[in-house]
Design a protein around this motif. Sequence first.
Motif, PDB file in Angstrom:
ATOM      1  N   TRP A 149      16.867  -9.195   5.051  1.00 52.35           N
ATOM      2  CA  TRP A 149      16.848  -8.143   4.025  1.00 52.35           C
ATOM      3  C   TRP A 149      15.981  -8.564   2.836  1.00 52.35           C
ATOM      4  O   TRP A 149      15.159  -7.792   2.348  1.00 52.35           O
ATOM      5  N   ILE A 150      16.143  -9.791   2.376  1.00 54.85           N
ATOM      6  CA  ILE A 150      15.378 -10.279   1.224  1.00 54.85           C
ATOM      7  C   ILE A 150      13.895 -10.332   1.556  1.00 54.85           C
ATOM      8  O   ILE A 150      13.049  -9.872   0.771  1.00 54.85           O
ATOM      9  N   TRP A 151      13.548 -10.888   2.729  1.00 52.32           N
ATOM     10  CA  TRP A 151      12.135 -10.976   3.104  1.00 52.32           C
ATOM     11  C   TRP A 151      11.540  -9.597   3.359  1.00 52.32           C
ATOM     12  O   TRP A 151      10.377  -9.341   3.024  1.00 52.32           O
ATOM     13  N   SER A 152      12.306  -8.702   3.941  1.00 55.08           N
ATOM     14  CA  SER A 152      11.812  -7.337   4.158  1.00 55.08           C
ATOM     15  C   SER A 152      11.535  -6.655   2.824  1.00 55.08           C
ATOM     16  O   SER A 152      10.505  -5.989   2.656  1.00 55.08           O
ATOM     17  N   HIS A 153      12.439  -6.828   1.896  1.00 54.84           N
ATOM     18  CA  HIS A 153      12.259  -6.244   0.568  1.00 54.84           C
ATOM     19  C   HIS A 153      11.010  -6.812  -0.111  1.00 54.84           C
ATOM     20  O   HIS A 153      10.180  -6.074  -0.654  1.00 54.84           O
ATOM     21  N   ALA A 154      10.863  -8.135  -0.050  1.00 55.47           N
ATOM     22  CA  ALA A 154       9.713  -8.774  -0.694  1.00 55.47           C
ATOM     23  C   ALA A 154       8.406  -8.334  -0.036  1.00 55.47           C
ATOM     24  O   ALA A 154       7.428  -8.002  -0.735  1.00 55.47           O
ATOM     25  N   LEU A 155       8.354  -8.316   1.281  1.00 58.04           N
ATOM     26  CA  LEU A 155       7.129  -7.919   1.979  1.00 58.04           C
ATOM     27  C   LEU A 155       6.802  -6.444   1.757  1.00 58.04           C
ATOM     28  O   LEU A 155       5.628  -6.069   1.656  1.00 58.04           O
ATOM     29  N   PHE A 156       7.830  -5.605   1.679  1.00 53.49           N
ATOM     30  CA  PHE A 156       7.597  -4.197   1.388  1.00 53.49           C
ATOM     31  C   PHE A 156       6.928  -4.036   0.032  1.00 53.49           C
ATOM     32  O   PHE A 156       5.925  -3.341  -0.114  1.00 53.49           O
ATOM     33  N   GLU A 157       7.498  -4.668  -0.988  1.00 59.30           N
ATOM     34  CA  GLU A 157       6.959  -4.539  -2.338  1.00 59.30           C
ATOM     35  C   GLU A 157       5.556  -5.114  -2.440  1.00 59.30           C
ATOM     36  O   GLU A 157       4.655  -4.493  -3.012  1.00 59.30           O
ATOM     37  N   SER A 167       3.302  -5.657  -0.008  1.00 60.60           N
ATOM     38  CA  SER A 167       2.322  -4.867   0.752  1.00 60.60           C
ATOM     39  C   SER A 167       2.063  -3.522   0.094  1.00 60.60           C
ATOM     40  O   SER A 167       0.923  -3.057   0.051  1.00 60.60           O
ATOM     41  N   ARG A 168       3.091  -2.905  -0.449  1.00 60.74           N
ATOM     42  CA  ARG A 168       2.900  -1.618  -1.125  1.00 60.74           C
ATOM     43  C   ARG A 168       1.967  -1.772  -2.317  1.00 60.74           C
ATOM     44  O   ARG A 168       1.035  -1.000  -2.504  1.00 60.74           O
ATOM     45  N   ILE A 169       2.192  -2.781  -3.123  1.00 57.19           N
ATOM     46  CA  ILE A 169       1.389  -2.981  -4.322  1.00 57.19           C
ATOM     47  C   ILE A 169      -0.040  -3.375  -3.965  1.00 57.19           C
ATOM     48  O   ILE A 169      -1.008  -2.806  -4.488  1.00 57.19           O
ATOM     49  N   TRP A 170      -0.212  -4.341  -3.059  1.00 54.88           N
ATOM     50  CA  TRP A 170      -1.563  -4.825  -2.782  1.00 54.88           C
ATOM     51  C   TRP A 170      -2.395  -3.852  -1.962  1.00 54.88           C
ATOM     52  O   TRP A 170      -3.603  -3.719  -2.182  1.00 54.88           O
ATOM     53  N   VAL A 171      -1.784  -3.140  -1.033  1.00 58.60           N
ATOM     54  CA  VAL A 171      -2.547  -2.123  -0.297  1.00 58.60           C
ATOM     55  C   VAL A 171      -2.973  -1.008  -1.241  1.00 58.60           C
ATOM     56  O   VAL A 171      -4.105  -0.526  -1.185  1.00 58.60           O
ATOM     57  N   TYR A 172      -2.074  -0.622  -2.148  1.00 57.24           N
ATOM     58  CA  TYR A 172      -2.451   0.386  -3.145  1.00 57.24           C
ATOM     59  C   TYR A 172      -3.617  -0.104  -3.995  1.00 57.24           C
ATOM     60  O   TYR A 172      -4.567   0.631  -4.260  1.00 57.24           O
ATOM     61  N   ARG A 173      -3.563  -1.358  -4.446  1.00 56.71           N
ATOM     62  CA  ARG A 173      -4.650  -1.891  -5.270  1.00 56.71           C
ATOM     63  C   ARG A 173      -5.968  -1.958  -4.508  1.00 56.71           C
ATOM     64  O   ARG A 173      -7.019  -1.622  -5.056  1.00 56.71           O
ATOM     65  N   ILE A 174      -5.931  -2.353  -3.259  1.00 54.15           N
ATOM     66  CA  ILE A 174      -7.160  -2.445  -2.470  1.00 54.15           C
ATOM     67  C   ILE A 174      -7.739  -1.060  -2.223  1.00 54.15           C
ATOM     68  O   ILE A 174      -8.942  -0.833  -2.403  1.00 54.15           O
ATOM     69  N   VAL A 175      -6.903  -0.119  -1.829  1.00 55.86           N
ATOM     70  CA  VAL A 175      -7.388   1.252  -1.599  1.00 55.86           C
ATOM     71  C   VAL A 175      -7.892   1.860  -2.906  1.00 55.86           C
ATOM     72  O   VAL A 175      -8.892   2.585  -2.923  1.00 55.86           O
ATOM     73  N   THR A 176      -7.224   1.546  -4.017  1.00 60.60           N
ATOM     74  CA  THR A 176      -7.672   2.053  -5.316  1.00 60.60           C
ATOM     75  C   THR A 176      -9.048   1.503  -5.664  1.00 60.60           C
ATOM     76  O   THR A 176      -9.905   2.236  -6.153  1.00 60.60           O
ATOM     77  N   VAL A 177      -9.267   0.226  -5.420  1.00 64.11           N
ATOM     78  CA  VAL A 177     -10.579  -0.361  -5.703  1.00 64.11           C
ATOM     79  C   VAL A 177     -11.654   0.330  -4.867  1.00 64.11           C
ATOM     80  O   VAL A 177     -12.743   0.618  -5.355  1.00 64.11           O
ATOM     81  N   LEU A 178     -11.337   0.636  -3.624  1.00 63.78           N
ATOM     82  CA  LEU A 178     -12.331   1.251  -2.742  1.00 63.78           C
ATOM     83  C   LEU A 178     -12.554   2.735  -3.044  1.00 63.78           C
ATOM     84  O   LEU A 178     -13.667   3.235  -2.886  1.00 63.78           O
ATOM     85  N   LEU A 179     -11.516   3.454  -3.468  1.00 59.02           N
ATOM     86  CA  LEU A 179     -11.630   4.905  -3.597  1.00 59.02           C
ATOM     87  C   LEU A 179     -11.619   5.452  -5.022  1.00 59.02           C
ATOM     88  O   LEU A 179     -12.100   6.565  -5.245  1.00 59.02           O
ATOM     89  N   ALA A 180     -11.066   4.726  -5.973  1.00 60.14           N
ATOM     90  CA  ALA A 180     -10.860   5.301  -7.305  1.00 60.14           C
ATOM     91  C   ALA A 180     -12.165   5.663  -7.997  1.00 60.14           C
ATOM     92  O   ALA A 180     -12.297   6.764  -8.545  1.00 60.14           O
ATOM     93  N   ILE A 181     -13.118   4.770  -8.008  1.00 60.67           N
ATOM     94  CA  ILE A 181     -14.373   5.050  -8.723  1.00 60.67           C
ATOM     95  C   ILE A 181     -15.155   6.179  -8.057  1.00 60.67           C
ATOM     96  O   ILE A 181     -15.569   7.122  -8.734  1.00 60.67           O
ATOM     97  N   PRO A 182     -15.362   6.152  -6.726  1.00 59.62           N
ATOM     98  CA  PRO A 182     -16.081   7.294  -6.123  1.00 59.62           C
ATOM     99  C   PRO A 182     -15.339   8.620  -6.296  1.00 59.62           C
ATOM    100  O   PRO A 182     -15.960   9.649  -6.568  1.00 59.62           O
TER     101      PRO A 182
END
Length: 187
Positions: free
Chosen positions: A95-103, A105-120
């Motif tokens: 449960w603890i590792w699932s919670h940590a990995l969820f948070e 991955s959610r934050i870093w995937v959002y940041r990576i997609v934002t870097v790729l898509l936000a400016i264009p």
Amino acid sequence: MDGMRKGGDLEEVEIDLDASDSEDLDNGEQPDTLWKAPSDQGEGESIQSSSLVDISDTKPLINVRDPRGMNDCLKVTFEDVIAEPVSVRSGDRVWIWSHALFEVSRIWVYRIVTVLLAIPMSILSGIIFAVLSCIHIWMISPCIKSILMGTRWLQMFWNVALDVIVRPLLTSAGRCCGGFNIHLAEE
């Protein structure tokens, strides 16, 4: 609003966009809004302001990213997505590792997609809104105003026709039908 001040030229204001300086925040103070310049009001001047005036429409707020609450539906936590009932439980470490990995991955995937898509996307959105605003201001509004000015006689004729023909007919029909009474009775 500065352009409307009495008897003064506009002053240049230097804005510090480096939000990584945390020296000022170590003593527990709230960060200042980076996009607001200090006001040069005299003692006799009093300007009424609302919350809409405090929120800039053209420059982003660094600390308040969603001031109007447009994306409240995206406040998703781990417990909103994955919830284990009391009767079925996984191990605590899982449960603890699932919670940590969820948070993470959610934050870093959002940041990576934002870097790729936000400016264009912001450039594309800015171009689209600028073109739509230009078309609306310089083409659609003048056409509508000229049509309304040219058809003023038709509006007046329509109002007279409604007042002389339609209103008496509907008033008579309403009075005729108003005399009917319906009584429902159970047998």
